[in-house]
Motif scaffolding. Structure first.
Motif, PDB file in Angstrom:
ATOM      1  N   GLN A   1      -5.513  -0.714  -9.359  1.00 46.70           N
ATOM      2  CA  GLN A   1      -4.207  -1.375  -9.274  1.00 46.70           C
ATOM      3  C   GLN A   1      -3.381  -0.775  -8.137  1.00 46.70           C
ATOM      4  O   GLN A   1      -2.740  -1.495  -7.374  1.00 46.70           O
ATOM      5  CB  GLN A   1      -3.438  -1.226 -10.589  1.00 46.70           C
ATOM      6  N   GLN A   2      -3.416   0.555  -8.061  1.00 46.36           N
ATOM      7  CA  GLN A   2      -2.681   1.245  -7.005  1.00 46.36           C
ATOM      8  C   GLN A   2      -3.207   0.825  -5.632  1.00 46.36           C
ATOM      9  O   GLN A   2      -2.428   0.519  -4.729  1.00 46.36           O
ATOM     10  CB  GLN A   2      -2.817   2.751  -7.184  1.00 46.36           C
ATOM     11  N   ASP A   3      -4.525   0.776  -5.482  1.00 54.67           N
ATOM     12  CA  ASP A   3      -5.126   0.375  -4.210  1.00 54.67           C
ATOM     13  C   ASP A   3      -4.698  -1.031  -3.813  1.00 54.67           C
ATOM     14  O   ASP A   3      -4.360  -1.282  -2.651  1.00 54.67           O
ATOM     15  CB  ASP A   3      -6.654   0.442  -4.282  1.00 54.67           C
TER      16      ASP A   3
ATOM     17  N   GLU B   1      -1.463  -4.755  -0.567  1.00 54.96           N
ATOM     18  CA  GLU B   1      -0.465  -5.821  -0.525  1.00 54.96           C
ATOM     19  C   GLU B   1       0.796  -5.366   0.214  1.00 54.96           C
ATOM     20  O   GLU B   1       1.362  -6.115   1.006  1.00 54.96           O
ATOM     21  CB  GLU B   1      -0.100  -6.274  -1.946  1.00 54.96           C
ATOM     22  N   ALA B   2       1.234  -4.147  -0.061  1.00 55.36           N
ATOM     23  CA  ALA B   2       2.424  -3.618   0.613  1.00 55.36           C
ATOM     24  C   ALA B   2       2.171  -3.478   2.117  1.00 55.36           C
ATOM     25  O   ALA B   2       3.068  -3.748   2.930  1.00 55.36           O
ATOM     26  CB  ALA B   2       2.820  -2.279   0.008  1.00 55.36           C
ATOM     27  N   GLN B   3       0.962  -3.094   2.482  1.00 56.67           N
ATOM     28  CA  GLN B   3       0.626  -2.984   3.903  1.00 56.67           C
ATOM     29  C   GLN B   3       0.688  -4.336   4.604  1.00 56.67           C
ATOM     30  O   GLN B   3       0.985  -4.405   5.789  1.00 56.67           O
ATOM     31  CB  GLN B   3      -0.780  -2.388   4.077  1.00 56.67           C
ATOM     32  N   SER B   4       0.406  -5.387   3.864  1.00 54.34           N
ATOM     33  CA  SER B   4       0.438  -6.722   4.459  1.00 54.34           C
ATOM     34  C   SER B   4       1.848  -7.336   4.415  1.00 54.34           C
ATOM     35  O   SER B   4       2.030  -8.493   4.774  1.00 54.34           O
ATOM     36  CB  SER B   4      -0.571  -7.643   3.776  1.00 54.34           C
ATOM     37  N   GLY B   5       2.828  -6.550   3.963  1.00 55.20           N
ATOM     38  CA  GLY B   5       4.211  -6.997   3.995  1.00 55.20           C
ATOM     39  C   GLY B   5       4.784  -7.479   2.678  1.00 55.20           C
ATOM     40  O   GLY B   5       5.919  -7.954   2.638  1.00 55.20           O
ATOM     41  N   ASN B   6       4.047  -7.356   1.601  1.00 52.14           N
ATOM     42  CA  ASN B   6       4.525  -7.793   0.292  1.00 52.14           C
ATOM     43  C   ASN B   6       5.548  -6.784  -0.233  1.00 52.14           C
ATOM     44  O   ASN B   6       5.209  -5.667  -0.621  1.00 52.14           O
ATOM     45  CB  ASN B   6       3.339  -7.925  -0.669  1.00 52.14           C
TER      46      ASN B   6
ATOM     47  N   GLU C   1       7.762  -2.353  -3.891  1.00 52.29           N
ATOM     48  CA  GLU C   1       8.724  -2.043  -4.949  1.00 52.29           C
ATOM     49  C   GLU C   1       8.015  -1.494  -6.192  1.00 52.29           C
ATOM     50  O   GLU C   1       8.500  -0.550  -6.826  1.00 52.29           O
ATOM     51  CB  GLU C   1       9.515  -3.303  -5.294  1.00 52.29           C
ATOM     52  N   CYS C   2       6.874  -2.070  -6.528  1.00 50.67           N
ATOM     53  CA  CYS C   2       6.091  -1.569  -7.676  1.00 50.67           C
ATOM     54  C   CYS C   2       5.621  -0.137  -7.437  1.00 50.67           C
ATOM     55  O   CYS C   2       5.640   0.695  -8.347  1.00 50.67           O
ATOM     56  CB  CYS C   2       4.895  -2.470  -7.940  1.00 50.67           C
ATOM     57  N   LEU C   3       5.203   0.160  -6.211  1.00 52.18           N
ATOM     58  CA  LEU C   3       4.793   1.534  -5.880  1.00 52.18           C
ATOM     59  C   LEU C   3       5.972   2.495  -6.022  1.00 52.18           C
ATOM     60  O   LEU C   3       5.827   3.591  -6.564  1.00 52.18           O
ATOM     61  CB  LEU C   3       4.224   1.591  -4.454  1.00 52.18           C
ATOM     62  N   VAL C   4       7.126   2.065  -5.549  1.00 51.00           N
ATOM     63  CA  VAL C   4       8.325   2.895  -5.662  1.00 51.00           C
ATOM     64  C   VAL C   4       8.662   3.144  -7.128  1.00 51.00           C
ATOM     65  O   VAL C   4       8.903   4.284  -7.539  1.00 51.00           O
ATOM     66  CB  VAL C   4       9.529   2.255  -4.923  1.00 51.00           C
TER      67      VAL C   4
END
Length: 170
Positions: free
Chosen positions: A5-7, A12-17, A22-25
């Motif tokens: 899930q983290q990966d 997704e965050a790297q692609s601009g999501n 926000e979920c990682l934060v």
């Protein structure tokens, strides 16, 4: 959060999501605050360092080649930022009695709080290693990456810390 899930969130965050970031934060922020408090002994400095790291990470996330390295990458960045702020402001480590850490009521949380207090009594270099191993649950290899020390050094510091904690328990 599982590693897969983290990966996926990192990718997704790297692609601009923005939602993925926000979920990682949301997931990592409390752990980072606790680690920064443990390193610095200063609640305000810890919060500043974590905020600075999130800003930095948001700008550099696309450069991270391996999503599995995200956790150790962000903790290493935080460690360096805390050390920089300590040097810049000449803060000294002072254990925080009532840090604004998450309030938990189960037995494991109480044990973790007691362990945290015992860890605060350890020397800085040993405190960080044992904190990352037991409270953040990083692997030995991840700790070596965060601390930027050889794996053997992590193992010896962990053993020395365990022995010191054992003495505190007796």
């Amino acid at each position: 959060m599982h590693q897969a899930q983290q990966d996926l969130l990192v990718l997704e965050a790297q692609s601009g999501n923005k939602k993925a970031f926000e979920c990682l934060v949301i997931f990592f922020h409390p752990q980072l605050i606790n680690f920064a408090c443990n390193l610095s002994g200063n609640d305000a400095l810890a919060k500043d360092a974590v905020q600075d790291v999130w800003i930095s990470i948001s700008k550099k996330l696309s450069k991270l080649e391996d999503p599995r390295a995200f956790k150790s990458w962000i903790f290493r960045a935080l460690r360096w930022r805390v050390l920089d702020l300590i040097k810049a402001k000449a803060y000294q480590f002072q254990p925080i009695e009532n840090a604004n850490l998450s309030i938990e009521l189960d037995e494991s949380a109480i044990a973790r709080k007691q362990l945290r207090k015992m860890i605060e009594k350890l020397p800085d270099r040993d405190r960080s290693v044992i904190y990352l191993f037991y409270l953040v649950e990083l692997s030995l290899a991840e700790i070596a990456q965060v601390m930027e020390i050889p794996l053997g050094t992590v193992k010896s510091r962990l053993n020395r810390s365990r022995a010191s904690l054992q003495q505190q328990l007796q």
